[in-house]
Enzyme design. Sequence first.
Site, PDB file in Angstrom:
ATOM      1  N   GLY A 348       1.400  -1.036  15.970  1.00  0.00           N
ATOM      2  CA  GLY A 348       2.459  -0.561  15.766  1.00  0.00           C
ATOM      3  C   GLY A 348       2.825   0.297  16.728  1.00  0.00           C
ATOM      4  O   GLY A 348       4.460   0.428  17.045  1.00  0.00           O
ATOM      5  N   GLY A 371      -3.879  -4.906  10.988  1.00  0.00           N
ATOM      6  CA  GLY A 371      -4.657  -4.837  10.753  1.00  0.00           C
ATOM      7  C   GLY A 371      -5.385  -6.684  11.440  1.00  0.00           C
ATOM      8  O   GLY A 371      -6.583  -6.674  11.538  1.00  0.00           O
TER       9      GLY A 371
END
Length: 389
Positions: A348, A371
């Site tokens: 991010g 993730g």
Amino acid sequence: MQTLNHLDLKGKRVLVRVDYNVPVKNGKVEDDTRITASLPTIQKLLDGGASVVLMSHFGRPKNGPEEKYSLKPVAEALETVLKHDVKFIGSLPGSEETLREVQELKPGDVALLENVRFEMGEEKNDAALNDKLAKLGDAFVLDAFGSAHRAHSSVSGVASKLPHAAGGLLESEVVALGKLLENPERPYVVIIGGAKVSDKIKVIKNLLPRVDKLLIGGGMAYTFIKSQGGKIGDSIHEDDQLDLAKRLLSEYGDKIMLPVDVIAADKFAEDANTQVVKSNEIPDGWQGLDIGPDTVSAYAAALQGAKTVFWNGPMGVFEFEPFAGGTNVIAAAVGSLKGQAYTVIGGGDSVSAINKSGKAGEIDHISTGGGASLELLEGKELPGVKAME
Ligand code: AMP
């Protein structure tokens, strides 16, 4: 992996797992990137003559339905970008009521189910829930790469019950990230930053044997510098990772580049006093919050001539403007490799840095899954990807 071309679509009802876990404030979607990213798959299914039943999680509800975790605002945002009616089905996804509603859909219709995490069985990959979800479609498509590392009902559980395929988004992520693991063109340079060594150590270990250079920045650099006997002042570090950092440096010292200088601050704050110091001579009371100018030059030089580049994690505390410089220069340097190198950005913070730099359009692949992309690069088999084989 099975792709959309493997599915018979005409007149079928296709259940699609998307990732609509988007930021919502006061009932309005604030960033519709993930919604827009799902459009090509939806359109392809509609063009093939199917009706589409979309399902997603949203936030982390713990005890069943809760208004603030409802996907209703997302249905409205989807209608706007898809330019097509979207029927929002507000009952529990596994309920008889939802089943009745989806059975009324005609080819060309689009529906969005309520948050699948309102079902307590979702995160347990509950067999009964898998059966109920499987009744909602004639086929299942997984397009939520950001959830592909979860063995949940709506990801891998339902897949085993229906003819299934990966959507275009999932397929493009797996192909793009796969190139970082299998036969990358050389020189291959990886830049890893962020707060902690422990969060990224598995990725670092899996990539080190494959890369030509690994550039380390961000808070995790100080654990490596300390492991070499450097003075890091009050910089963030993890003492329990020192031995590992030392081992990696002795085994891969010729590949790993560490900051030679840093911008040190006298407090963790935007308005801190700052000075540029050698990375192994940070005074007590000071902490490194960004890579320094010599490091920026060295890292930019290491990127020149690269043929494959992967970047994850900021070079400093880029949320504070005075410490965003290193991250911004790396973003620009990766962007400037367009046409010369295959470039991939994940995570991010690095994605928002590249967006801010205005160079996002020059990157070959920007991963949507934090993730999931890290787990894939760790060499793990993702349950969602495996289920599409
Ligand atoms: P990650 O999510 O692991 O990529 O870490 C991102 C976070 O690391 C950001 O919030 C940064 O502010 C933080 N970070 C980067 N460099 C430093 C540093 N030198 N000291 C403290 N935090 C840092």
